[in-house]
Design a protein around this motif. Structure first.
Motif, PDB file in Angstrom:
ATOM      1  N   ILE A   1       4.778 -67.209   4.618  1.00 57.72           N
ATOM      2  CA  ILE A   1       5.499 -66.478   4.624  1.00 57.72           C
ATOM      3  C   ILE A   1       6.776 -66.591   5.276  1.00 57.72           C
ATOM      4  CG2 ILE A   1       4.350 -64.492   5.798  1.00 57.72           C
ATOM      5  CD1 ILE A   1       6.562 -63.985   2.411  1.00 57.72           C
ATOM      6  N   HIS A   2       8.072 -66.400   4.973  1.00 61.85           N
ATOM      7  CA  HIS A   2       9.208 -66.303   5.927  1.00 61.85           C
ATOM      8  C   HIS A   2       9.530 -67.813   6.536  1.00 61.85           C
ATOM      9  CE1 HIS A   2       9.630 -61.988   5.515  1.00 61.85           C
ATOM     10  NE2 HIS A   2       8.404 -61.933   6.138  1.00 61.85           N
ATOM     11  N   MET A   3       8.645 -68.580   6.375  1.00 59.75           N
ATOM     12  CA  MET A   3       8.865 -69.910   6.828  1.00 59.75           C
ATOM     13  C   MET A   3       9.557 -70.446   8.042  1.00 59.75           C
ATOM     14  SD  MET A   3       7.533 -71.523   4.452  1.00 59.75           S
ATOM     15  CE  MET A   3       8.045 -73.246   4.263  1.00 59.75           C
ATOM     16  N   VAL A   4       9.048 -69.439   9.132  1.00 59.39           N
ATOM     17  CA  VAL A   4       9.557 -69.970  10.357  1.00 59.39           C
ATOM     18  C   VAL A   4       8.980 -70.970  11.020  1.00 59.39           C
ATOM     19  CG1 VAL A   4       9.970 -68.832  12.652  1.00 59.39           C
ATOM     20  CG2 VAL A   4      10.488 -67.276  10.846  1.00 59.39           C
ATOM     21  N   LYS A   5       9.387 -71.910  11.456  1.00 60.00           N
ATOM     22  CA  LYS A   5       9.077 -73.118  12.036  1.00 60.00           C
ATOM     23  C   LYS A   5       8.095 -72.782  13.341  1.00 60.00           C
ATOM     24  CE  LYS A   5      11.431 -75.984   9.328  1.00 60.00           C
ATOM     25  NZ  LYS A   5      10.765 -76.674   8.380  1.00 60.00           N
ATOM     26  N   ARG A   6       7.019 -73.751  13.318  1.00 55.44           N
ATOM     27  CA  ARG A   6       6.173 -73.626  14.768  1.00 55.44           C
ATOM     28  C   ARG A   6       7.024 -73.913  15.824  1.00 55.44           C
ATOM     29  NH1 ARG A   6       0.351 -74.428  14.159  1.00 55.44           N
ATOM     30  NH2 ARG A   6       0.036 -74.095  11.937  1.00 55.44           N
ATOM     31  N   HIS A   7       6.994 -73.131  16.879  1.00 60.68           N
ATOM     32  CA  HIS A   7       7.897 -73.282  17.996  1.00 60.68           C
ATOM     33  C   HIS A   7       7.148 -72.788  19.546  1.00 60.68           C
ATOM     34  CE1 HIS A   7       9.333 -69.441  16.416  1.00 60.68           C
ATOM     35  NE2 HIS A   7       9.728 -69.229  17.652  1.00 60.68           N
ATOM     36  N   TYR A   8       7.683 -73.259  20.326  1.00 62.34           N
ATOM     37  CA  TYR A   8       7.120 -72.258  21.776  1.00 62.34           C
ATOM     38  C   TYR A   8       8.340 -72.665  22.720  1.00 62.34           C
ATOM     39  CZ  TYR A   8       6.354 -77.395  23.040  1.00 62.34           C
ATOM     40  OH  TYR A   8       6.463 -78.830  23.322  1.00 62.34           O
ATOM     41  N   GLY A   9       8.339 -71.926  23.867  1.00 62.33           N
ATOM     42  CA  GLY A   9       9.453 -71.989  24.678  1.00 62.33           C
ATOM     43  C   GLY A   9       9.315 -71.109  26.090  1.00 62.33           C
ATOM     44  N   VAL A  10      10.173 -71.272  26.939  1.00 57.13           N
ATOM     45  CA  VAL A  10      10.170 -70.591  27.942  1.00 57.13           C
ATOM     46  C   VAL A  10      11.612 -69.693  28.051  1.00 57.13           C
ATOM     47  CG1 VAL A  10      11.332 -72.452  29.277  1.00 57.13           C
ATOM     48  CG2 VAL A  10       9.949 -70.616  30.452  1.00 57.13           C
ATOM     49  N   ARG A  11      11.693 -68.420  28.864  1.00 60.25           N
ATOM     50  CA  ARG A  11      12.699 -67.680  28.867  1.00 60.25           C
ATOM     51  C   ARG A  11      13.009 -67.247  30.215  1.00 60.25           C
ATOM     52  NH1 ARG A  11      15.240 -62.810  29.689  1.00 60.25           N
ATOM     53  NH2 ARG A  11      16.735 -61.978  28.305  1.00 60.25           N
ATOM     54  N   THR A  12      14.028 -67.483  30.865  1.00 55.47           N
ATOM     55  CA  THR A  12      14.213 -66.993  32.409  1.00 55.47           C
ATOM     56  C   THR A  12      15.086 -65.833  32.279  1.00 55.47           C
ATOM     57  OG1 THR A  12      15.964 -68.422  32.685  1.00 55.47           O
ATOM     58  CG2 THR A  12      13.689 -69.434  33.320  1.00 55.47           C
TER      59      THR A  12
END
Length: 539
Positions: A454-465
């Motif tokens: 549902i909502h079809m948000v792609k798989r992802h990962y990341g970093v925030r500074t």
């Protein structure tokens, strides 16, 4: 040398002081703090008035916690999805470590959690409301939880393993159950109460006293409501959570199915009309009559206007309908917070009770034209967090440190004087909120796994500074996005391939590699959970 009278006076003063301390703690054998952890579902920080967003609602009781203690400006989640977020909160571990990476995989209640550790160390523990983790909750002397997402009207609760329906409105029932437990708990023990509201989760069915008020209100629109996603990549452009295009007409906007049929409007998903019928079908005659008296005229007025409305006008209308019900649902949450805070004050418990209010993740309130969450973009990643504890936190404290939901478990254990397991990945922010300025993290890590779904948000990962954010979308695409949060706080332009940011890009890749190694994540984990998810959704 003390006279007999003086000695007696000293004893009386000492005895009185001990009794006063005992009354305040509600805890005769120990001065360890009580813990009240209040969590709502999908409550965006923008809809907490203490954060200063004008043109939305007021949350005076949640604001009380902030005014009496601390407000966090950069509190983040590790995975912006209901069940994984709750698993992280309980275990102090990232999703890929505790195993609950999405809403599909099973949660292993046998693993260690902070309520279990508190209970082993003399705390009386309770979980009341929504947990959204399958199986009987472990680590609690008492639990009364909603099955799955739960229902707004006349909901079922699973009370210590036994299912029963309770008549009324879910937010009010959850508050009443929490107050009943507080009044009847073992007064000889410190307590830890997890008081979790379903609201304001979709489909946003408010209580009568609030929907009569809020359906007459108008709210300021976000400046990115009509975002065309031209500054970003595939993931933003293909996500299915646009208010106009993807929100259910019946379940979400409350347009009656027969009116939809008359107008030739087709539902956006297969659950829209089913949700409408199920939600209203739980109401008794009086509840349904009150509901129809307000919502049917709204739908009928829409029926008259719809043929002449263009897309922009429809977006304005749907945004207003969304905000009216969403914010009205929060009004009941805030009311419940006030009732519980009043109980603490009236029973001398305020000074020795840690009170936290937060949500399981952030939420889009029309920013970028969206509702829902899931993305690592700021409105989804960031969550409200206010906290009071008069013994250690000064009123009006503002915290800019980057904390995450992995930090709750070690923080509570720290306050309780319980050893923090070495495999917990979060850190106690007790010293941070207490004003001691300890060395603290300068980056946070994020993962999201539930795709295709549902909502079809792609798989992802990341970093925030502090200033930058690097995101990698993978699986059926391979795209990178980089944002300068100082120059572009709304994340409208991906600067990953901008030559001016070449050095920043290089540094952020280095930070991402470091933080993945720190927490033990890898591409192998991504593939393992992808395979498990694809197998699970086949069944």
């Amino acid at each position: 040398m003390k006279t007999p009278f003086t000695a007696l006076l000293v004893l009386l003063v000492t005895f009185t002081s001990i009794n006063a301390s005992t009354a305040q703690t509600g805890n005769k054998k120990s001065n360890r703090p009580n813990i009240l952890y209040i969590m709502s579902d999908d409550h965006g920080y923008q809809a907490v008035s203490a954060y200063g967003h004008q043109g939305l609602n007021k949350t005076p009781n949640i604001d009380r916690i902030a005014h009496n203690g601390a407000i966090f400006s950069r509190a983040f989640v590790t995975n912006s999805l209901c069940a994984p977020s709750r698993a992280v909160m309980l275990t102090g571990k990232h999703s890929f470590v505790n195993g609950k990476v999405d809403n599909v995989q099973k949660f292993n209640w046998d693993q260690e959690s902070f309520p279990k550790l508190l209970r082993k160390n003399g705390y009386q523990t309770a979980l009341i409301g929504k947990i959204h983790l399958d199986g009987l909750p472990q680590g609690f002397d008492y639990s009364a939880v909603l099955p799955g997402q739960g229902d707004y009207y006349n909901p079922d609760f699973i009370v210590n393993g036994e299912k029963k329906q309770i008549h009324g409105y879910v937010t009010e029932i959850t508050t009443d159950l929490a107050l009943d437990w507080l009044k009847n708990r073992d007064m000889d023990k410190p307590f830890c109460l997890l008081y979790h509201q379903k609201a304001p989760h979709r489909e946003w069915l408010p209580a009568p006293k609030y929907y009569k008020q809020y359906t007459k209100m108008k709210f300021r629109e976000p400046e990115t409501l009509f975002d065309d996603y031209s500054g970003r990549g595939t993931a933003a452009k293909t996500a299915e959570m646009n208010i106009l295009k993807n929100m259910n007409w019946s379940g979400d906007s409350k347009i009656y199915p027969e009116i939809m049929s008359a107008l030739g409007i087709e539902e956006t998903t297969n659950w829209g009309i089913r949700a409408f019928n199920n939600n209203l079908g739980r109401m008794d005659d009086a509840q349904r009559t009150a509901w129809d008296a307000v919502y049917r005229p709204i739908a009928e007025e829409f029926e008259k206007k719809y043929p002449s409305m263009d897309h922009e006008e429809l977006m304005h209308w749907r945004y207003e309908r969304y905000m009216q019900d969403y914010l009205a649902s929060i009004a009941s949450v805030d009311e419940g917070v006030g009732q519980v805070l009043d109980y603490l004050e009236e029973n001398g418990l305020e000074d020795n009770t840690i009170v936290v209010y937060t949500s399981d993740q952030g939420f889009y309130l029309g920013e970028h034209g969206w509702f829902d969450k899931r993305f690592m973009y700021e409105e989804s990643l960031r969550t409200p967090l206010v906290m009071s504890y008069p013994k250690e936190i000064k009123p009006g404290t503002k915290i800019d440190a980057m904390v995450q939901n992995i930090d709750f478990a070690p923080t509570f254990l720290d306050y309780a004087g319980v050893d923090i397991p070495k495999d917990m990945q979060g850190e106690s922010f007790r010293k941070v909120v207490g004003g001691e300025n300890p060395e603290w993290r300068d980056a946070v890590y994020y993962t999201y796994y539930e795709y295709p779904s549902i909502h079809m948000v792609k798989r992802h990962y990341g970093v925030r500074t502090d200033r930058y954010k690097l995101i990698h979308f993978y699986y059926d695409i391979d795209e990178w996005e980089l944002y300068d949060l100082e120059k572009d706080p709304h994340e409208m332009k991906n600067v990953y391939d901008d030559p001016e940011y070449a050095e920043v890009q290089k540094n952020m890749h280095g930070r991402l590699t470091e933080i993945r190694k720190k927490y033990g994540d890898s591409d192998a984990n991504d593939q393992r959970f992808l395979h498990a998810y694809l197998e699970a959704i086949k069944k």
